[in-house]
Design an enzyme around this catalytic site. Sequence first.
Site, mmCIF file in Angstrom:
data_model
loop_
_atom_site.group_PDB
_atom_site.id
_atom_site.type_symbol
_atom_site.label_atom_id
_atom_site.label_comp_id
_atom_site.label_asym_id
_atom_site.label_seq_id
_atom_site.Cartn_x
_atom_site.Cartn_y
_atom_site.Cartn_z
ATOM 1 N N ASP A 127 0.825 -1.202 0.000
ATOM 2 C CA ASP A 127 0.000 0.000 0.000
ATOM 3 C C ASP A 127 0.863 1.257 0.000
ATOM 4 O O ASP A 127 1.919 1.311 0.624
ATOM 5 C CB ASP A 127 -0.894 -0.016 1.247
ATOM 6 C CG ASP A 127 -1.791 1.192 1.355
ATOM 7 O OD1 ASP A 127 -2.605 1.393 0.435
ATOM 8 O OD2 ASP A 127 -1.675 1.937 2.344
ATOM 9 N N GLU A 184 1.044 -0.447 -5.139
ATOM 10 C CA GLU A 184 0.150 0.685 -5.387
ATOM 11 C C GLU A 184 1.027 1.930 -5.334
ATOM 12 O O GLU A 184 1.344 2.432 -4.262
ATOM 13 C CB GLU A 184 -0.956 0.767 -4.340
ATOM 14 C CG GLU A 184 -1.945 1.878 -4.638
ATOM 15 C CD GLU A 184 -2.495 2.579 -3.397
ATOM 16 O OE1 GLU A 184 -3.513 3.270 -3.524
ATOM 17 O OE2 GLU A 184 -1.892 2.455 -2.323
#
Length: 728
Positions: free
Chosen positions: A405, A458
């Site tokens: 993330d 990401e």
Amino acid sequence: MSDRIDRDVINALIAGHFSDPFSVLGMHPTEAGVEVRALLPDATEVWVIEPKTGRKVGKLECLDSRGFFSGVIPRRKNIFRYQLAVLWHGQENLIDDPYSFGPLIQEMDAWLLSEGTHLRPYETLGAHADTMDGITGTRFSVWAPNAQRVSVVGQFNYWDGRRHPMRLRRESGIWELFIPGAHNGQLYKFEMIDAHGKLRVKADPYAFEAQMRPATASLICGLPEKVVQSEERKQANNFDAPISIYEVHLGSWRRHTDNNFWLSYRELADQLVPYAKWMGFTHIELLPINEHPFDGSWGYQPTGLYAPTRRFGTRDDFRYFINAAHAAGLSVILDWVPGHFPSDDFGLSEFDGTDLYEHSDPREGYHQDWNTLIYNYGRREVANYLVGNALYWIERFGIDALRVDAVASMIYRDYSRKEGEWIPNEYGGRENLEAIEFLRNTNRILGEQVPGAVTMAEESTDFPGVSRPPSMGGLGFWYKWNLGWMHDTLDYFKLDPVFRKYHHDKLTFGMLYNNTENFVLPLSHDEVVHGKKSILDRMPGDAWQKFANLRAYYGWMFAFPGKKLLFMGNEFAQGREWNHDSSLDWHLLEGGDNWHHGVQRLVRDLNLTYRHHKALHEMDFDSYGFEWLVVDDHERSVFVFVRRDSAGNEIIVASNFTPVPRPHYRFGINQPGKWREILNTDSSHYHGSNAGNAGAVQSDEHESHGRPHSLSLTLPPLSTIWLVREGE
């Protein structure tokens, strides 16, 4: 009063301010014999027992009414195994003395931990049930180099920090203690006097299980057995494999209708897994399941990196869920958060009174957007803690991939900061060199240790080579989320079709950089929250047009180069934003057949067709796998391209993104013959208008777009169609 132990030492030990308990407690040789000392608050009488015979060989004198006992056993010169018979409140208990055991951590382990090169630090640090000298118990260890004293507190000692102070291994800053009788299932924490003399009580950073919020204690829990990754699962992550990801928040996929409570891991195994399989997905991606205190963080602010959240059951229940997914042929991706952690007192924040895991300067160590703290990747032990965690989930749970993330927030020092709010690196640049090295090292180790498992990033900027090896200047990820594609396509599809001709490049631009990374095309949870609306609700027009636009968009997405990701609810066109506190709107699929059923059937057919035809996935990252046939018809908002496999088999994809049907639309093709319609998003099966080409169309020897052969198609309104060549 014995003159062997200084009164100040006894006072400090009882007050919990003594840093070297093993120098006082336990058995020590003296000129008069061996002396045994013990700190046993509330005890009234203590005897030394010889285990072989069960004989009492010496009584300890109470030197302090607060529980300090000492006694010499004459004629004994050498250390021997012993037990203590302790009288508490009129009842005698036979105990093994924690201070009769030698150092726990091997010198090589201590050295590797200090160097930050211990691949599996969780095998040494934390709490591990063990047997020492024939005695069962639990060995505890924690890294807290600046603490003045650390004790284990838990259900086995009335949460009393005086009873079990730990030994400091000064060369590594690790405190350790073996506690006989402590066993799996018991709660514990580490109590410490920190570097500034403040009392802190911390959860174990390496705890394998933890209490559910709002409670914060760790649980003694055995290390899970290693999971062997099958060859089929290894192949499922390959660049040429079909990868269609169903992204799920376990707490809100479905809930019990009577009380709105979560489904358990085992209930999810019985309901979510067969649903994802039936829908044709290849992977399930879980929003973070690490233990976390705040439901509203969706798991992205974890405090227990090594512990699956207890919200849905035990650690073994979670393993049951993963095993069920694997048995169904589904791979499991875990969202992994090595970028930051919350500032809760019981967690990593100021762990030993210093900024141990985080940076001390808030310009480096504080995340303004999320009110969280940033790991100090330059500290070897911190990087080791995180790398070990990545390996832990893959090796010990069978996780097939990690999705990292917020990579941009890690690799840029000025991420979401104004001038003067960040510190340049040693070369004056904005890159976080330590974070970059950490990511490269993590990906390298995973590639070496668990081949077949992969990582996905990401990453929201244009940092070059995210999914390229470090030897090419990259970060070493296998895949990168294509957030540029996501933003461009959503911006395009939210437009009224009359204006789309002015934004034609939104859909063509992605191919200009497609071969720079190994991309995943994500329509993730981030796109259906915070007032952005659902994907369906972003589509323009009345209800018919909204659903037609969405179906056409999905048809485009599943044919475009790149692996696929849909967040839960997108597969049946949920109309409202995602709410983590409630179930998806499954009632939309109740009653008679409707538009939502149509979208659900379409997504299932997209998945199954995408998986069946190699042309749609085998060469996602090779320019040979894609070719434009019509790229410049902006006036009619029509796009036509070819997907191709390594054997040269082609699938033609034609999209009409206006509500105007386009009969007799001609374009040149590479391979003449009969072309069969294998998917039409306007089919009545999906609640479309059922315009199309009667199932198949024959090519003509009619020059078009610089090619000698062409097709003449009917392009339905707001649609995408796929065609496969059946022969000459």
